[in-house]
Design a protein around this motif. Structure first.
Motif, PDB file in Angstrom:
ATOM      1  N   VAL A 153       0.777  -1.093  -0.513  1.00 26.16           N
ATOM      2  CA  VAL A 153      -0.209  -0.030   0.223  1.00 26.16           C
ATOM      3  C   VAL A 153       0.407   1.128  -0.161  1.00 26.16           C
ATOM      4  CG1 VAL A 153      -1.944   1.682   1.149  1.00 26.16           C
ATOM      5  CG2 VAL A 153      -1.641  -1.350   1.138  1.00 26.16           C
ATOM      6  N   TYR A 154       0.783   2.141  -1.111  1.00 24.91           N
ATOM      7  CA  TYR A 154       1.018   3.476  -0.938  1.00 24.91           C
ATOM      8  C   TYR A 154       0.316   4.932  -0.796  1.00 24.91           C
ATOM      9  CZ  TYR A 154       3.666   0.498  -3.809  1.00 24.91           C
ATOM     10  OH  TYR A 154       5.096  -0.824  -4.137  1.00 24.91           O
ATOM     11  N   GLY A 155       0.774   5.552   0.121  1.00 24.71           N
ATOM     12  CA  GLY A 155       0.109   7.158   0.122  1.00 24.71           C
ATOM     13  C   GLY A 155       0.409   7.673  -0.790  1.00 24.71           C
ATOM     14  N   THR A 156      -0.316   9.050  -1.130  1.00 25.88           N
ATOM     15  CA  THR A 156       0.244   9.939  -1.332  1.00 25.88           C
ATOM     16  C   THR A 156      -0.977  11.360  -1.086  1.00 25.88           C
ATOM     17  OG1 THR A 156       0.373  10.639  -3.996  1.00 25.88           O
ATOM     18  CG2 THR A 156      -1.928   8.866  -3.409  1.00 25.88           C
ATOM     19  N   ASP A 157      -1.222  12.587  -1.259  1.00 26.81           N
ATOM     20  CA  ASP A 157      -1.655  13.733  -1.444  1.00 26.81           C
ATOM     21  C   ASP A 157      -2.543  14.215  -2.586  1.00 26.81           C
ATOM     22  OD1 ASP A 157      -2.204  15.220   1.609  1.00 26.81           O
ATOM     23  OD2 ASP A 157      -1.815  16.428  -0.104  1.00 26.81           O
ATOM     24  N   HIS A 158      -3.557  14.666  -1.917  1.00 25.48           N
ATOM     25  CA  HIS A 158      -3.951  15.549  -3.611  1.00 25.48           C
ATOM     26  C   HIS A 158      -3.577  17.021  -4.053  1.00 25.48           C
ATOM     27  CE1 HIS A 158      -5.382  17.980  -0.238  1.00 25.48           C
ATOM     28  NE2 HIS A 158      -6.006  18.969  -1.322  1.00 25.48           N
ATOM     29  N   GLU A 159      -2.395  17.252  -3.234  1.00 25.84           N
ATOM     30  CA  GLU A 159      -1.549  18.466  -2.872  1.00 25.84           C
ATOM     31  C   GLU A 159      -0.675  17.946  -4.311  1.00 25.84           C
ATOM     32  OE1 GLU A 159      -0.518  20.828  -0.005  1.00 25.84           O
ATOM     33  OE2 GLU A 159      -3.057  21.582   0.261  1.00 25.84           O
ATOM     34  N   ALA A 160      -0.256  16.964  -4.917  1.00 26.79           N
ATOM     35  CA  ALA A 160       1.258  16.127  -5.215  1.00 26.79           C
ATOM     36  C   ALA A 160       0.683  14.971  -5.784  1.00 26.79           C
ATOM     37  CB  ALA A 160       2.541  16.380  -4.662  1.00 26.79           C
ATOM     38  N   PHE A 161      -0.387  14.749  -6.628  1.00 25.20           N
ATOM     39  CA  PHE A 161      -1.228  13.928  -6.371  1.00 25.20           C
ATOM     40  C   PHE A 161       0.059  12.506  -7.094  1.00 25.20           C
ATOM     41  CE2 PHE A 161      -4.919  10.464  -8.399  1.00 25.20           C
ATOM     42  CZ  PHE A 161      -5.345  10.377  -7.139  1.00 25.20           C
ATOM     43  N   PHE A 162       0.326  11.519  -7.095  1.00 23.48           N
ATOM     44  CA  PHE A 162       1.473  10.369  -7.591  1.00 23.48           C
ATOM     45  C   PHE A 162       2.339  10.836  -7.954  1.00 23.48           C
ATOM     46  CE2 PHE A 162      -2.718   8.095  -7.094  1.00 23.48           C
ATOM     47  CZ  PHE A 162      -2.084   6.362  -7.120  1.00 23.48           C
ATOM     48  N   GLN A 163       2.642  11.746  -7.093  1.00 26.27           N
ATOM     49  CA  GLN A 163       3.781  13.138  -7.742  1.00 26.27           C
ATOM     50  C   GLN A 163       4.875  12.693  -6.655  1.00 26.27           C
ATOM     51  OE1 GLN A 163       3.902  16.683  -9.538  1.00 26.27           O
ATOM     52  NE2 GLN A 163       2.020  16.269  -9.105  1.00 26.27           N
ATOM     53  N   GLU A 164       3.918  12.369  -5.288  1.00 28.67           N
ATOM     54  CA  GLU A 164       4.655  12.328  -3.626  1.00 28.67           C
ATOM     55  C   GLU A 164       4.246  11.286  -3.698  1.00 28.67           C
ATOM     56  OE1 GLU A 164       5.421  15.133  -1.241  1.00 28.67           O
ATOM     57  OE2 GLU A 164       6.006  16.367  -2.465  1.00 28.67           O
ATOM     58  N   ILE A 165       5.154  10.097  -3.346  1.00 34.15           N
ATOM     59  CA  ILE A 165       4.708   8.381  -3.006  1.00 34.15           C
ATOM     60  C   ILE A 165       5.599   8.071  -1.935  1.00 34.15           C
ATOM     61  CG2 ILE A 165       4.381   6.091  -3.855  1.00 34.15           C
ATOM     62  CD1 ILE A 165       3.221   7.282  -5.950  1.00 34.15           C
ATOM     63  N   THR A 166       4.401   6.975  -1.219  1.00 34.09           N
ATOM     64  CA  THR A 166       5.355   7.094   0.451  1.00 34.09           C
ATOM     65  C   THR A 166       4.526   5.655   0.782  1.00 34.09           C
ATOM     66  OG1 THR A 166       5.273   8.851   1.509  1.00 34.09           O
ATOM     67  CG2 THR A 166       5.974   7.399   2.426  1.00 34.09           C
ATOM     68  N   PRO A 167       5.306   4.492   0.607  1.00 34.07           N
ATOM     69  CA  PRO A 167       5.292   3.178   0.615  1.00 34.07           C
ATOM     70  C   PRO A 167       4.684   3.221   2.553  1.00 34.07           C
ATOM     71  CG  PRO A 167       7.435   3.077  -0.159  1.00 34.07           C
ATOM     72  CD  PRO A 167       6.839   4.412   0.483  1.00 34.07           C
ATOM     73  N   VAL A 168       3.389   2.446   3.099  1.00 35.56           N
ATOM     74  CA  VAL A 168       2.907   2.120   3.647  1.00 35.56           C
ATOM     75  C   VAL A 168       2.850   0.727   4.544  1.00 35.56           C
ATOM     76  CG1 VAL A 168       1.680   4.491   4.021  1.00 35.56           C
ATOM     77  CG2 VAL A 168       0.307   2.846   3.432  1.00 35.56           C
TER      78      VAL A 168
END
Length: 199
Positions: A153-168
């Motif tokens: 599972v990976y996390g991303t944020d609407h402000e940088a959608f899929f540009q910044e991704i964090t494995p969770v």
């Protein structure tokens, strides 16, 4: 998907109608939660609890059992009140698959090559499985993860959608972050009794 994940889904109050031979995409598409998911970190802040108590203190004094039943119904209804919860939503996101509605949506923002340095699986087709009011605010899995029985599972944020991704973590890890309704009620009861019992 391994049986432990399906057991977690049921333990948390969700259900899946996918058959035993269903692929990852089918299992996720056929999974629903009729209520938000509260992370175990809810016990750090108890968002909305004081307000609920103030509005229902007479019920609490008259009938604690009825109060806790109303509380559980309120917090575990399908609402959007910002209580620090996550919302399970299973929508496809296929920005690199020609002919799909999402195709090209990430053009100029992130390339498949950049995503492949973090996300395992080919082709790069995703299921967004949850969103929240926190950071990151969207969680997703790659539908072709090399470990489909327990994908990352990976996390991303609407402000940088899929540009910044964090494995969770794995999907099993992800679901283990949440409280069952019974666990939620137990920590809330303890908090209220400790805070308001003498008032």
């Amino acid at each position: 998907m391994n049986i432990r994940i399906q057991q977690q889904i049921h333990r948390l109050g969700g259900r899946t109608t996918a058959g035993p031979e269903a692929c990852l995409r089918e299992v996720l598409q056929h999974t629903v939660f009729p209520h938000p998911l509260y992370p175990k970190s809810y016990a750090d802040n108890f968002f909305g609890l004081d307000e609920f108590y103030r509005q229902h203190r007479e019920l609490y004094a008259r009938s604690p059992d009825d109060f806790y039943a109303a509380l559980l119904h309120h917090f575990f209804s399908d609402h959007q009140l910002p209580y620090g919860q996550d919302f399970f939503r299973n929508f496809l996101f296929t920005p690199f698959t020609a002919g799909t509605p999402d195709y090209g949506e990430l053009d100029g923002l992130v390339s498949p090559e950049e995503l492949r340095t973090i996300v395992a699986g080919e082709p790069l087709e995703f299921m967004c499985i949850a969103y929240s009011y926190g950071f990151p605010d969207h969680y997703f899995v790659c539908l072709h993860d090399p470990t489909p029985e327990n994908p990352s599972v990976y996390g991303t944020d609407h402000e940088a959608f899929f540009q910044e991704i964090t494995p969770v973590g794995t999907l099993e890890d992800f679901f283990s972050r949440y409280l069952t309704p019974e666990e939620f009620l137990s920590i809330v009861r303890h908090q209220l009794e400790r805070t308001y019992a003498e008032q």
